[in-house]
Design an enzyme around this catalytic site. Structure first.
Site, PDB file in Angstrom:
ATOM      1  N   ASN A  10      12.550   2.372 -21.335  1.00 46.99           N
ATOM      2  CA  ASN A  10      12.277   0.634 -22.994  1.00 46.99           C
ATOM      3  C   ASN A  10      12.782   1.413 -23.770  1.00 46.99           C
ATOM      4  OD1 ASN A  10      11.799  -1.165 -20.411  1.00 46.99           O
ATOM      5  ND2 ASN A  10       9.368  -0.358 -20.596  1.00 46.99           N
ATOM      6  N   THR A 211      -8.280   7.187 -13.780  1.00 49.91           N
ATOM      7  CA  THR A 211      -8.632   6.743 -15.345  1.00 49.91           C
ATOM      8  C   THR A 211      -9.783   5.832 -15.953  1.00 49.91           C
ATOM      9  OG1 THR A 211      -6.500   5.896 -15.745  1.00 49.91           O
ATOM     10  CG2 THR A 211      -6.524   8.380 -15.349  1.00 49.91           C
ATOM     11  N   ASP A 247       0.648   7.764 -19.354  1.00 52.05           N
ATOM     12  CA  ASP A 247       1.563   8.667 -19.303  1.00 52.05           C
ATOM     13  C   ASP A 247       1.949   9.833 -19.337  1.00 52.05           C
ATOM     14  OD1 ASP A 247       3.067   5.524 -17.918  1.00 52.05           O
ATOM     15  OD2 ASP A 247       4.124   5.390 -20.229  1.00 52.05           O
TER      16      ASP A 247
END
Length: 305
Positions: A10, A211, A247
């Site tokens: 992106n 997480t 990420d």
């Protein structure tokens, strides 16, 4: 052993704001930048900066040439990326003074994957190789089905969480990496450990990482039927921008698994990498190198001795 990340790319339009825009409100921004991003691209760069050889598959639009260049500059093999005529996928990201973000996602070129491309791309892998996926591409169930049929270990980051996941066979996955909200959406349980129990009962061979933001992370790794559990706290830092932190964690975590590191070591390194990333603006460009992570861990160890 080969690693393929079949993922999104992106252009991230990032806006610094005093607060997230409210319904009906027109809000002035204090700063704007356009930077490379996308969960797939971020994770490929994180893997490469962690020292792992990675190939990236996917589609790039006419305006996405800078994304290919960035991947190549970071040592990622881009030979499996296919050009399409659809505009490059992009996001609109608001970042508030605390570093928290709010994101709008336009799929664009990332939703141009074809079944023929899937077959061609996966043909570079063999049984025992690894495939990383996110939910920012079309044909996700087809990708998983074809990879599983080839005996490939599949890691899924099911983000963004939406109805497309209803068609995914989670029994075919080796790992899922989710945040606390996604764990709740998958399991129906507020408590992460209860979420694990529900998901483990449903998918007994699936290893899971959850997480928890400022509360750290939890993981359950299944190896030959045996379960290894680990809890990792966060490394406290002053956050500037949390975009891409997950990420970054994913890349370093999976990189550690591929290197055969113990689960606790994988989580510790991934936690430090994401802690460094949130002290910098942007997503892909905020990801630290392996040397930076090792130096930070060494410095922390020395300071406690």
């Amino acid at each position: 052993m080969k690693l393929l990340n079949f993922g999104s790319m992106n252009l991230d339009h990032v806006y610094q704001v005093d607060h997230f825009v409210r319904p009906g409100e027109t809000l002035s921004v204090t700063q704007q930048v356009t930077v490379p991003g996308g969960k797939g691209l971020n994770q490929s760069i994180s893997l490469s900066r962690a020292g792992i050889s990675v190939r990236h598959g996917g589609c790039v639009g006419p305006d996405g040439g800078s994304l290919i260049t960035l991947l190549q500059e970071n040592g990622v093999d881009t030979s499996l990326i296919r050009p399409v005529e659809t505009a490059q996928g992009h996001t609109v990201i608001q970042v508030d003074p605390s570093g928290e973000n709010s994101i709008l996602l336009f799929g664009g070129s990332n939703h141009c994957v074809t079944e023929a491309q899937i077959e061609e791309t996966l043909s570079c892998l063999q049984a025992g190789d690894w495939l990383i996926l996110q939910n920012e591409l079309n044909l996700l169930p087809e990708l998983i089905d074809q990879a599983f049929a080839r005996g490939i270990h599949i890691v899924l980051n099911p983000s963004p969480f939406n109805e497309k996941l209803d068609s995914v066979d989670f029994d075919k996955l080796a790992w899922i990496l989710v945040n606390e909200l996604e764990a709740k959406q998958l399991s129906g349980c507020e408590d992460p450990e209860e979420a694990w129990m529900v998901l483990h009962d449903r998918y007994p061979h699936l290893s899971i990482l959850i997480t928890l933001g400022g509360e750290g992370s939890l993981a359950w790794q299944i190896t030959d039927g045996a379960i290894t559990f680990c809890r990792q706290p966060v490394f406290p830092v002053e956050a500037v921008d949390t975009t891409g932190a997950g990420d970054t964690y994913t890349g370093y975590f999976i990189g550690g698994l591929l290197e055969g590191r113990p689960l606790a070591d994988c989580m510790r390194r991934a936690s430090m990498a994401s802690a460094i990333a949130v002290t910098r603006l942007g997503a892909a460009r905020s990801i630290p190198t392996k040397q930076e992570v090792e130096e930070a861990l060494c410095s922390m160890t020395n300071s406690t001795n």
